[in-house]
Design an enzyme around this catalytic site. Structure first.
Site, PDB file in Angstrom:
ATOM      1  N   ASP A 138       1.089  -1.196   0.043  1.00 15.62           N
ATOM      2  CA  ASP A 138       0.012   0.018  -0.043  1.00 15.62           C
ATOM      3  C   ASP A 138       1.009   1.275   0.005  1.00 15.62           C
ATOM      4  OD1 ASP A 138      -1.967   1.815  -0.118  1.00 15.62           O
ATOM      5  OD2 ASP A 138      -2.914   0.795   1.615  1.00 15.62           O
ATOM      6  N   TRP A 139       0.407   2.583  -0.416  1.00 18.06           N
ATOM      7  CA  TRP A 139       1.096   3.455  -0.531  1.00 18.06           C
ATOM      8  C   TRP A 139       1.608   4.040   0.888  1.00 18.06           C
ATOM      9  CZ3 TRP A 139      -0.170   1.236  -4.687  1.00 18.06           C
ATOM     10  CH2 TRP A 139       0.049   1.462  -5.910  1.00 18.06           C
TER      11      TRP A 139
END
Ligand code: BGC
Length: 685
Positions: free
Chosen positions: A234-235
């Protein structure tokens, strides 16, 4: 040449710098390619309801051209409410074609996290509280997307069930519960859906961040399930170079523009050069990426080209929206409205007019258009019917934040709970005045429809809701309106349940709509006017109050730095059934303008199939979702679990024999319950 051999051959040509470039973000939504070898960058985009708008490569400023308006599909909860696998496949195909049309390689979705609490801000991006319904709907979506040479990326692996402290919260969960409730959809996405990518979640499990967790990524995902695709972080979910490099994560993405400083960029290169980390771990990641590129035909010039904003896509958006609407209550045949008799209608409530597409977090969509319920009703009724609108309530003042870097700043505090707005006197007075105006105006109309609910100030990434109540003093407004207009249908739009106790007994008709995509307002108009017979069913329990939800009364939500899932497998209806808690509307509930009769149950245990007859006993055409629940006798603690469903369309008076395939393991003695909802059981063996 075999995929693996081809990838190995290319790998040999790559320098360390080139390899490192392929395993981390070189822009916010893409990695680096290797031009001299014809290897393109990998291009990602959110999200589950359409292709997201274009951003600058290194900032969250939107480019603001006209070429990134897209088809806006209904949200994932809406899709789940159709209980229609074919529509899920259609939605995947629409999105795959649109993503390819926009030149993307990977769709960052679907989200298959379980709806553990109604307060989770991202519930609208998730399917259900039930693992079986989630996986049955997620797999066709994934396959549809991947038909178009676009990778789906199932997320957020795993137990990302809240936004509060989402970056740091450590989930404490028994392994048995993890496997029974929270992992099955990921498992089937891999083994049945052949999903090409998995996104590691922000949170921790067993004290380790999911994107660096050997337990999740190595032991379960790679070794047990045999996943050979790409694991993307995930970012901003990576926290340590060595751990990430040595884990089964393949690509590190983040929200800041210091791309060379990402954990799997220069810091990793230095450690490899110093001999602290083996280059082989990078090779393994690059092989996964190259194999993905081969599967997507990114290297052989044989890739599908896709298309976006086609009329067919808009038609699909409409069909899914139509089947997603849920008729929760309908006494005295209050709905549908009799179109021929309508002369003057008043819509009260801001969701008659609200645009939802461009909000909610990373799932935001720059929609080509969005038909609101007001627009839908006007276009369906024409100029001879007067359709008026009044807001009825004021929203809370906007949180102070810059729109452009929302995603970056959302990581700074790790997510939180929407602060209860200090309801100052002025706002209270204003709302009281608006309420009065709406009630006075309502008296002038024969037909009044309430259209309120939630919005993306509440259903939103980065925040959980503070409670389950309708915001903006809507309860008060609905009560006062029902006093003067007792037949008023109450239409609520949202991504997750709200308390209705203050007025539910007073209301004769209640309709639930979701963020239902660009055609949502047309679908709602068709249902209210009886042009479409509603057939959606709840993919989650609508509790009476928050304390009826197990995460809140047995477990913890949202916890602090840790959250204990002490409720175990008793999530949603499993808890309500076990502890005899009456929900407001149960899992699987949804009415129709017609009625259905069930008969002739027959079991074929060898083939795990159930046959029965369903008859439309009313006078309009309709669709019924037949649900099969099982009780396994050697698991006496679980009352019943969804194990099969089928949707059947019937003309008035028509009867069909249907077969429902059920998912049961061998060696279990089961009882079967067949019903129209989890609490409206019509047949049992
Ligand atoms: C979200 C992901 C999303 C990613 C990229 C994160 O904040 O949790 O679901 O895909 O950003 O926008």
């Amino acid at each position: 040449m075999q995929r693996k051999d081809q990838a190995k051959k290319i790998l040999k040509e790559l320098t360390l710098d080139e390899k490192i470039g392929m395993i981390h973000g070189a822009q916010l939504f893409q990695t680096a390619g290797v031009e001299r070898l014809g290897i393109p960058p990998l291009k990602f985009s959110d999200g589950p309801m359409g292709v997201r708008q274009e951003f600058e490569p290194d900032s969250w400023a939107t480019i603001n051209h006209t070429d990134d308006y897209v088809t806006y599909m209904p949200c994932i909860s809406a899709l789940a409410a159709t209980w229609n696998r074919k529509l899920s496949s259609d939605m995947g195909n629409v999105l795959g074609e649109e993503f390819r049309g926009r030149g993307k390689d990977m769709l960052l979705g679907p989200g298959v996290n379980i709806k553990r609490s109604p307060l989770c801000g991202r519930n609208f991006e998730y399917f259900s509280e039930d693992p079986y319904l989630t996986k049955e709907m997620a797999v066709p979506y994934i396959q549809g997307v991947q038909n178009w040479d676009v990778a789906a990326c199932v997320k957020h692996f795993a137990v990302n069930n809240q936004e509060t402290e989402r970056l740091w919260v450590n989930v404490e969960i028994d392994e048995d519960v993890l496997r029974k409730i929270y992992l099955p959809a990921f498992h089937d996405a891999v083994t049945e859906g052949d999903v090409y990518a998995v996104m590691g979640a922000y949170n921790k499990i067993r004290d380790e961040h999911c994107c660096q967790s050997d337990f999740l990524l190595k032991d379960i995902l790679r070794e047990e399930w045999g996943f050979e695709g790409v694991v993307v972080s995930d970012w901003g979910a990576v926290h340590d170079t060595e751990k990430a490099a040595n884990s089964q994560l393949d690509v590190e993405m983040s929200v800041t523009s210091d791309f060379d400083d990402y954990f799997m960029a220069n810091p990793l290169k230095k450690k490899i050069e110093a001999g602290e980390i083996s280059e082989e771990v990078v090779d393994q990641k690059v092989l996964h990426i190259l194999e993905l590129m081969i599967r997507l035909h990114m290297l052989d010039g044989k890739r599908k080209s896709g298309a976006y904003n086609t009329p067919e896509h808009r038609q699909k958006a409409l069909e899914i929206a139509e089947e997603s609407v849920i008729l929760l209550k309908n006494e005295d045949h209050t709905l549908p409205l009799k179109k021929e008799e309508l002369k003057k209608i008043l819509l009260v409530g801001r969701n008659a007019e609200e645009i939802h597409s461009n909000n909610g977090g990373s799932a935001e969509i720059k929609a080509l258009y969005e038909i609101t319920p007001l627009m839908g009703l006007k276009t369906h009724l024409g100029g001879n019917v007067q359709v008026d609108y009044i807001e009825g309530y004021e929203k809370d003042p906007k949180k102070e934040e810059s729109d452009t870097n929302w995603q970056e700043t959302s990581l700074e505090n790790g997510g939180g709970s929407v602060k209860q707005q200090q309801e100052d006197e002025a706002l209270k007075e204003k709302r009281a005045a608006m309420r009065k105006a709406a009630v006075e105006k309502a008296k002038e109309y024969e037909t009044v429809i309430y259209i309120g609910g939630l919005d993306h100030d509440h259903d939103s990434e980065g925040n959980d809701r503070p409670d389950m109540k309708l915001p903006y003093e809507q309860d008060e407004l609905i009560k006062e309106l029902l006093e003067v207009k007792p037949d008023m249908p109450v239409v609520l739009i949202g991504g997750t349940p709200v308390e209705m106790g203050e007025w539910i007994d007073q209301a004769k008709a209640v309709v639930w709509g979701w963020y239902a995509g660009m055609e949502g307002g047309n679908a709602m108009a068709e249902v209210l006017l009886g042009e479409i017979n509603p057939s959606g069913k709840l993919p989650e329990t609508f509790y009476k109050t928050l304390s009826d939800c197990s995460a809140h009364c047995i477990g913890e939500f949202p916890g602090t730095d840790k959250v204990r899932y002490a409720e175990g497998i008793y999530v949603g209806y499993r808890y309500n059934d076990k502890f005899h808690i009456e929900p407001q509307f149960c899992f699987g509930h949804g009415l129709s303008y017609t009625t259905f009769e069930y008969s002739n149950l027959a079991l074929d245990r060898t083939n795990r199939a159930i046959t029965l007859c369903v008859k439309n006993t009313g006078d309009v055409e309709g669709s019924e979702i037949v649900q099969v629940y099982v009780h396994r006798e050697n698991e006496p603690d679980i009352i019943k679990e969804l194990a099969g469903f089928e949707k059947v369309s019937l003309k008035p008076g028509e009867e069909k024999q249907i077969t429902v395939n059920v998912e049961i393991e061998n060696g279990f003695t089961c009882r079967f319950f067949v019903g129209s909802s989890s609490r409206d059981i019509r047949l049992m063996d």
